[in-house]
Structures are given as structure tokens and as C-alpha cells.
Design a protein around this motif. Structure first.
Motif, mmCIF file in Angstrom:
data_model
loop_
_atom_site.group_PDB
_atom_site.id
_atom_site.type_symbol
_atom_site.label_atom_id
_atom_site.label_comp_id
_atom_site.label_asym_id
_atom_site.label_seq_id
_atom_site.Cartn_x
_atom_site.Cartn_y
_atom_site.Cartn_z
ATOM 1 N N ILE A 77 0.155 -1.532 0.010
ATOM 2 C CA ILE A 77 -0.100 0.395 -0.681
ATOM 3 C C ILE A 77 1.042 1.849 -0.115
ATOM 4 O O ILE A 77 0.934 2.627 -0.830
ATOM 5 C CB ILE A 77 -1.131 0.054 1.377
ATOM 6 N N ALA A 78 2.016 1.514 0.695
ATOM 7 C CA ALA A 78 2.973 2.532 1.106
ATOM 8 C C ALA A 78 3.276 2.789 -0.415
ATOM 9 O O ALA A 78 3.537 3.784 -0.663
ATOM 10 C CB ALA A 78 3.970 2.406 1.848
ATOM 11 N N ARG A 79 3.655 1.363 -1.038
ATOM 12 C CA ARG A 79 4.602 1.447 -2.729
ATOM 13 C C ARG A 79 3.481 2.546 -3.164
ATOM 14 O O ARG A 79 4.290 3.190 -4.685
ATOM 15 C CB ARG A 79 5.025 0.082 -2.682
ATOM 16 N N GLN A 80 2.116 1.677 -3.190
ATOM 17 C CA GLN A 80 1.211 1.801 -4.442
ATOM 18 C C GLN A 80 1.223 3.803 -4.378
ATOM 19 O O GLN A 80 0.712 4.565 -5.125
ATOM 20 C CB GLN A 80 0.108 1.276 -4.154
ATOM 21 N N GLU A 81 0.515 4.127 -2.909
ATOM 22 C CA GLU A 81 0.764 5.387 -2.636
ATOM 23 C C GLU A 81 1.590 5.926 -2.686
ATOM 24 O O GLU A 81 1.737 7.215 -3.145
ATOM 25 C CB GLU A 81 0.262 5.565 -0.860
ATOM 26 N N LEU A 82 3.052 5.835 -3.036
ATOM 27 C CA LEU A 82 4.110 6.441 -3.132
ATOM 28 C C LEU A 82 4.051 7.109 -4.711
ATOM 29 O O LEU A 82 4.140 7.911 -5.879
ATOM 30 C CB LEU A 82 5.717 6.167 -3.141
ATOM 31 N N ARG A 83 3.841 5.673 -5.500
ATOM 32 C CA ARG A 83 3.886 5.127 -7.146
ATOM 33 C C ARG A 83 2.584 6.876 -7.531
ATOM 34 O O ARG A 83 2.514 7.515 -7.959
ATOM 35 C CB ARG A 83 3.231 4.518 -7.216
ATOM 36 N N LEU A 84 0.744 6.257 -6.652
ATOM 37 C CA LEU A 84 0.141 7.488 -7.315
ATOM 38 C C LEU A 84 0.729 9.053 -6.939
ATOM 39 O O LEU A 84 0.027 10.249 -7.859
ATOM 40 C CB LEU A 84 -1.072 7.034 -6.155
ATOM 41 N N LYS A 85 1.400 9.100 -5.344
ATOM 42 C CA LYS A 85 1.817 10.474 -5.411
ATOM 43 C C LYS A 85 2.986 10.661 -6.487
ATOM 44 O O LYS A 85 2.501 12.166 -7.150
ATOM 45 C CB LYS A 85 3.307 10.241 -4.005
#
Length: 117
Positions: A63-71
Motif C-alpha cells: 500500500i505504501a509503495r502504491q501510494e508513493l507511485r500515485l503521488k
């Protein structure tokens, strides 16, 4: 007769002691079995809990990786929009100039004309 009663009583006491010893041994064995069962169950539960926590940790990391990617994608989109469209703001200048900022560079336009086709 008294010797006979004493023999019967002694035999009864001996059999009673043997029965009590057998009962005590049986209870000790059952207690050991119960302790073994409890330890096994506790180990199984601890293993499942550890596996669950590891899975939870992996999911949180994903989830943290996906949030970083989205950001990052959102920031890149904003940069692209800024480069492609520029940002325009109508300044309330006395000369009525329109200021446009493209990639951090400010441009002023005093006169507008229709684009040629």
C-alpha cells in the motif's frame, strides 16, 4: 480370627494403595498429555499469528509503495499540465497585460490577436 481380619485389612489397604498409585499415575499422564496439547495449540496459534502479521506487513508495504507511485504520478501529471498549458493569471495591471508562466518562465502579453490558420 483377629489375624485373619488383620490380613484382610492389610490386603485391602495394599490394594487401595495400588489403586491410588495407579490413579495418581493416570492423572499425571493425563496432565502431561494436556500440557503437551496446550503447548502444541499455543505453538500453532503463534505460527498463524506470525504468518498473519507477516502478511499484514507485506500488504502495508505494498500500500505504501502504491501510494508513493500515485503521488509521483500525480506530481508528474501536474508538471506535464504546467508545461503543456502553462499557468495564466490575469494581473490587474494598469496596462491590462496577461501574465503567463510556462516552466517557471514568466511571459507578459499586452496585445491579443487571433491565431492564423
Amino acid at each position: 480370627m483377629s489375624l485373619r481380619i488383620k490380613t484382610v485389612v492389610d490386603k485391602f489397604v495394599e490394594e487401595l494403595k495400588e489403586a491410588l498409585d495407579a490413579d495418581i499415575q493416570d492423572r499425571i499422564m493425563k496432565e502431561r498429555e494436556m500440557q503437551s496439547y496446550i503447548q502444541e495449540r499455543e505453538r500453532e496459534v503463534a505460527e498463524r499469528e506470525a504468518a498473519w502479521k507477516a502478511e499484514l506487513s507485506r500488504r502495508e508495504a505494498e500500500i505504501a509503495r502504491q501510494e508513493l507511485r500515485l503521488k509521483t504520478e500525480r506530481e508528474n501529471l501536474e508538471k506535464e499540465k504546467s508545461v503543456l498549458m502553462g499557468t495564466a493569471s490575469n494581473q490587474d495591471n494598469q496596462d491590462g497585460a496577461l501574465e503567463i508562466t510556462v516552466s517557471g518562465e514568466k511571459y507578459r502579453c499586452l496585445r491579443f490577436s487571433k491565431a492564423k490558420k
